[in-house]
Every structure is written in structure tokens, then in C-alpha cells.
Design an enzyme around this catalytic site. Structure first.
Site, PDB file in Angstrom:
ATOM      1  N   SER B  12     -57.800  -4.585   6.866  1.00 29.44           N
ATOM      2  CA  SER B  12     -57.371  -4.918   8.038  1.00 29.44           C
ATOM      3  C   SER B  12     -56.062  -4.047   8.358  1.00 29.44           C
ATOM      4  O   SER B  12     -55.285  -3.691   7.429  1.00 29.44           O
ATOM      5  CB  SER B  12     -57.076  -6.340   8.171  1.00 29.44           C
ATOM      6  OG  SER B  12     -56.494  -6.480   9.488  1.00 29.44           O
ATOM      7  N   HIS B  13     -55.541  -3.959   9.630  1.00 33.40           N
ATOM      8  CA  HIS B  13     -54.336  -3.594   9.842  1.00 33.40           C
ATOM      9  C   HIS B  13     -53.206  -4.452   9.655  1.00 33.40           C
ATOM     10  O   HIS B  13     -52.187  -4.307   9.295  1.00 33.40           O
ATOM     11  CB  HIS B  13     -54.109  -3.247  11.546  1.00 33.40           C
ATOM     12  CG  HIS B  13     -54.847  -1.680  12.008  1.00 33.40           C
ATOM     13  ND1 HIS B  13     -56.040  -1.700  11.580  1.00 33.40           N
ATOM     14  CD2 HIS B  13     -54.440  -0.841  12.468  1.00 33.40           C
ATOM     15  CE1 HIS B  13     -56.296  -0.266  12.156  1.00 33.40           C
ATOM     16  NE2 HIS B  13     -55.126   0.281  12.753  1.00 33.40           N
ATOM     17  N   SER B  14     -53.646  -5.539   9.547  1.00 32.25           N
ATOM     18  CA  SER B  14     -52.557  -6.619   9.265  1.00 32.25           C
ATOM     19  C   SER B  14     -53.002  -7.340   7.911  1.00 32.25           C
ATOM     20  O   SER B  14     -54.083  -7.902   7.343  1.00 32.25           O
ATOM     21  CB  SER B  14     -52.746  -7.807  10.509  1.00 32.25           C
ATOM     22  OG  SER B  14     -52.451  -8.976   9.738  1.00 32.25           O
TER      23      SER B  14
END
Lengths: 200, 135
Positions: B12-14
């Protein structure tokens, strides 16, 4: 190309992209997620730090290391896209290329970027600058002509509607802004030409 | 000897989304599926990192293969890049699933826990879009 010229090329690229970081971020804040300048700065700061190691070998090896550094350090989608560009250039570039060799290598590198990004010209991406520059190069344009081709091509992304990348989420609202990747490509084209002209 | 189950990697980007999705997989599917997750760019901000993705694939490695679940565009591009940089013997045994990251990870892990092949794990995750449960 000798080690000194390769070093100049790498350093000029890094310096220009780092200097343009705020501008690239501002462009990306308009139509993307606002991190293009920050990501590119991080990548090219790593390139600058590793400059001596990158320039220690011949041109193809230096381009490969440059690409790998961007892949590992940039983080956004621009990391693999620019990384692929330089790594594909490395594969097709002889150590002392003439114009035709550079044009040929750039052509296959553009094909690799298209495959990586599953994209093509006209989608408001870096390809909209790289391809016209390649065409101008193949047709024999001089440095001024190549700079103009890059500038015009980046400008020509303003009225385009993005259909690839984060800007495509905005649809019609992406119209009216220059694509940040097109602008960073224009900056890199300028950096390469300046470095080549400064060669002793 | 690696696990007899397909490994699952969540990108994920996060960092928080990746960790949260992995936590859901662990709780719903259990410990028998090799699982790794990563999130955040090389500077620690939102984004993805090829280096971290490669490390996560190594962590979840199974000779049966690894299924990767991604969120937004850059996660997919960086995951494709990471797969291409793997040794040739591993490269063909890693696939990116065209599926929503959380639901896809849970479905893929569920399929994997039954000892299914990589192709079966992938198609179970991808049915989520095909069957319009999501979208």
C-alpha cells in the site's frame, strides 16, 4: 564518453532536477498527489551522492546505475518510469554513441517506458515530451531545436486530458495544467544538452 | 523448505493500511499462509518503495509462488518493477492480483490456506472485481 564527461552529465541532471523540485511539486499539486518534486529530489539527491560511483564506469553502466538508483529511491510511479528509461537506454547505448545511436537507444527506451506505464503518447505523461524529442533528434535537430521541441511538447500537455496516472482520476479537471512528468522530462533534456555543450 | 502455501504480499502507499490489511488477513485466515506487507516511500512518506517490496516478497517467499495485492497506480508500477528485478527463477512465480487490496488479500490468503496453486489464488482474488462484489 570519458569519466569526466559522464560525471558532468550525471551532476548536471541531478542539480537541475533538484533545483526544479518546488516547481514540479506545485504542478503535481494541481493534478496529481503533489509529491513529484519531492520524490524526484530524493532520487536525484541519491544520484548526486553516488555520483562518483555512477560515473566510475562507461556510459552504459553509468546509465544503468543511474536508473537503478532512481528505481530504488524515488518511490512514486516516476521512479520505475524514469528508472526504466535510463536502464533501457543503458541496454541500447554504446559507450561512445553518435547521434543515430542516441536516437535509436532513446527510441527503444521510450518503448520500455510505454510498456512499464502501460501508456502511450497523448495521455498527458512524460511520453508526450520524450517522443517528440526523440523524433527531433532522429531528424537531425541541433541543441536549440531539441530544447525547443522539449519546451513545446511540455506546453502541449496543458490542454490534454489525462487518461493515465494519478491525474486521470481528475478527468476533465486535468485540462489546463502542464503535466509534471512532461515538465521533469523537459528539464532533463535541457540538462543533458547543457552538459554535452559544456564538455571540454 | 518453504511453506506449502502460496505467499501473500500487501503493498500500500500507506504503512498503516498495509499493516491493517495484513492484520485482518492474519486474524481471519490464521498463521499458515506466508504473509508480508509494506507501505511508504523510501523517505517514509506516503508512497511505495521497490526495495521494500522486494524485501516483502523475500519474507513471504514460497516455492509455490507469491501473490501481490496493491492499492493505487504507483504501487502496481513499483511492484512490477520489483518483480522484474528478482532472480529469474523467482520472477515467474510472483503475480500481481487485479483485486481490491483488503478484500483481495483476505480472499487470496483464504484460497492459499487450502493449499491451492498460485493461479487459483490469483483468480479467487480477481473474482472480486469480475463478480462485481466491489466496484
Amino acid at each position: 564518453m570519458n569519466a569526466e564527461d559522464i560525471r558532468l552529465l550525471i551532476d548536471t541532471l541531478a542539480e537541475r532536477v533538484i533545483a526544479a523540485s518546488d516547481e514540479l511539486t506545485a504542478l503535481d499539486q494541481a493534478i496529481g498527489d503533489g509529491d513529484h518534486g519531492i520524490n524526484m529530489k530524493r532520487g536525484f539527491e541519491a544520484v548526486r551522492a553516488e555520483g562518483p560511483a555512477i560515473a566510475a564506469s562507461d556510459l552504459p553502466a553509468a546509465l544503468h546505475k543511474l536508473g537503478m538508483t532512481l528505481v530504488m529511491k524515488v518511490g512514486g510511479a516516476s521512479g520505475p518510469l524514469y528508472g526504466t528509461l535510463f536502464m533501457a537506454l543503458a541496454k541500447a547505448m554504446p559507450p561512445d554513441p553518435d547521434r543515430a545511436a542516441v536516437a535509436g537507444a532513446l527510441s527503444s527506451a521510450i518503448a520500455a517506458v510505454k510498456a512499464r506505464g502501460k501508456s502511450d503518447v497523448g495521455q498527458k505523461t512524460l511520453l508526450d515530451v520524450l517522443e517528440p524529442v526523440q523524433r527531433a533528434l532522429a531528424k537531425g535537430a541541433d541543441a536549440q531545436g531539441l530544447r525547443a521541441a522539449a519546451r513545446e511538447a511540455a506546453k502541449a500537455t496543458i490542454p490534454l486530458k489525462a487518461t493515465r496516472g494519478r491525474a486521470s482520476f481528475l478527468g476533465e479537471r486535468s485540462i489546463g495544467h502542464m503535466d509534471p512528468g512532461a515538465r521533469s522530462s523537459e528539464i532533463m533534456v535541457g540538462a543533458v544538452l547543457d552538459a554535452l555543450e559544456q564538455r571540454t | 523448505m518453504t511453506s506449502s502455501n502460496v505467499g501473500i504480499v500487501i503493498v500500500s502507499h500507506s504503512k498503516d493500511v498495509a499493516r491493517g490489511a495484513a492484520e485482518m488477513v492474519r486474524q481471519m485466515v490464521g498463521p499458515e499462509v506466508p504473509l508480508a506487507h509494506c507501505g511508504g516511500d523510501p523517505g517514509g512518506g506516503l508512497g511505495t518503495s521497490v526495495e521494500s517490496i522486494m524485501a516483502a516478497i523475500a519474507e513471504a517467499w514460497s516455492d509455490k509462488g507469491v501473490a501481490v495485492l496493491v492499492d493505487l497506480g504507483g504501487a502496481e508500477t513499483n511492484s512490477e518493477m520489483a518483480i522484474e528485478l528478482l532472480p529469474a527463477a523467482q520472477r515467474d512465480r510472483v503475480v500481481i492480483c487485479n483485486a481490491p487490496i483488503v478484500e483481495g488479500a483476505v480472499m487470496a490468503a483464504t484460497e492459499s490456506s487450502a493449499g491451492s496453486s498460485l493461479a487459483a489464488v490469483r483468480s479467487t482474488a480477481e473474482e472480486l472485481y469480475a463478480g462485481s462484489m466491489v466496484r
